[in-house]
Write an enzyme that holds these catalytic residues in place. Sequence first.
Site, PDB file in Angstrom:
ATOM      1  N   GLY A  55      30.540  55.486  88.272  1.00  0.00           N
ATOM      2  CA  GLY A  55      30.679  55.474  89.756  1.00  0.00           C
ATOM      3  C   GLY A  55      30.612  53.983  90.191  1.00  0.00           C
ATOM      4  N   ASP A  56      29.615  53.434  89.651  1.00  0.00           N
ATOM      5  CA  ASP A  56      29.664  51.799  90.191  1.00  0.00           C
ATOM      6  C   ASP A  56      29.199  50.923  88.942  1.00  0.00           C
ATOM      7  OD1 ASP A  56      26.958  52.588  89.456  1.00  0.00           O
ATOM      8  OD2 ASP A  56      25.854  51.809  91.380  1.00  0.00           O
ATOM      9  N   GLU A  57      29.792  51.348  87.964  1.00  0.00           N
ATOM     10  CA  GLU A  57      29.769  50.683  86.562  1.00  0.00           C
ATOM     11  C   GLU A  57      31.135  49.820  86.161  1.00  0.00           C
ATOM     12  OE1 GLU A  57      26.786  51.943  83.424  1.00  0.00           O
ATOM     13  OE2 GLU A  57      26.963  54.119  84.705  1.00  0.00           O
ATOM     14  N   LEU A 111      26.699  47.661  90.071  1.00  0.00           N
ATOM     15  CA  LEU A 111      26.412  47.338  91.726  1.00  0.00           C
ATOM     16  C   LEU A 111      24.882  47.629  91.980  1.00  0.00           C
ATOM     17  CD1 LEU A 111      29.782  48.176  93.170  1.00  0.00           C
ATOM     18  CD2 LEU A 111      29.131  46.060  92.225  1.00  0.00           C
TER      19      LEU A 111
END
Length: 329
Positions: free
Chosen positions: A240-242, A199
């Site tokens: 985290g945002d992967e 993201l």
Amino acid sequence: MTPMSDLVELLETLCPMFVIVDETGQIQSVGHTLQKLRPDQPMAQRNFLDIFELIRPKSVTTVSGLMVASCGRLQLRFRDEPRTTLKGLVAPLRNRSGAVINLSFGISILDAVRDYALTSADFSGADLAIELLYLVEAKSAAMEASRSLNLRLQGAMLEAEEQAYTDTLTGLKNRRAMDHMLDQLIQSQSSFALMHLDLDFFKSVNDRLGHAAGDHVLQQAARIMMEETRSEDTVARIGGDEFVLIFKGLKDRKTLTGIAERLIARLREPIAFDNTECIISASIGTALSTQFKTQEWAKVLNAADQALYEAKKNGRSRHVFYEEPAKAN
């Protein structure tokens, strides 16, 4: 001489599977438990050997023959279905023509209890069958309790295993689940495509609006990924945002491009949170297991990571396929 009614009453109490027959084999009276085995076919006034087929002694073919047979023991079964096997003992009546034939189930009692819905009330209180029925009931209760406990334990184990493979925030699979799925695909030598999605601008949402906004964005992104993939695909949050998306058996680049473009388009749309809008996008790198001669999922994951790096380097919010480096001449 004991009146017949007194004899019948006594037999009903002591051996409710009795049959009283006259010298011709016609049934004069029958115990209530034995009659319960054929509730729609009254046995009284019928010939004993029309209802029962003798198995032993084989040489006897008449009731009068039974009355003089040695020991008076016999084995028989019903002529119609269910052809329950019975054991019997013949006792000729003194001072009266005919005999009492006392029947029992023997080792077929469990089948009889099942077939005829018998209870302890159908047996004499001193009959050892009662003890057997109690043992069977106790065993059945213990088995049912054990089965219920096993089901609860299995459910708890499945729930614990599911939790161990699930990302608690998004409900997606976690990295452990991704590793497990990739191990299975390699072991089964199945082809697959792997997307590594990151993201863009997520950190700025977290820094500007706080972790609650960041969690909401992750949950919405997870929902979109689930909506744009098949039920047999695996979507995992690995950082985290992967995220990693695994497509078993899918290697068509046009199809994969379509999926990536839909994901990018939807994740580019503003996500509402607490009267404000969270703006993110997505960069995606894709690698195919068929691009490698030896299937090692770590190579495929690393290749997708390299493709993701290229997507970010080229301006973000885009999709790039991994391409093998050109060999130097």
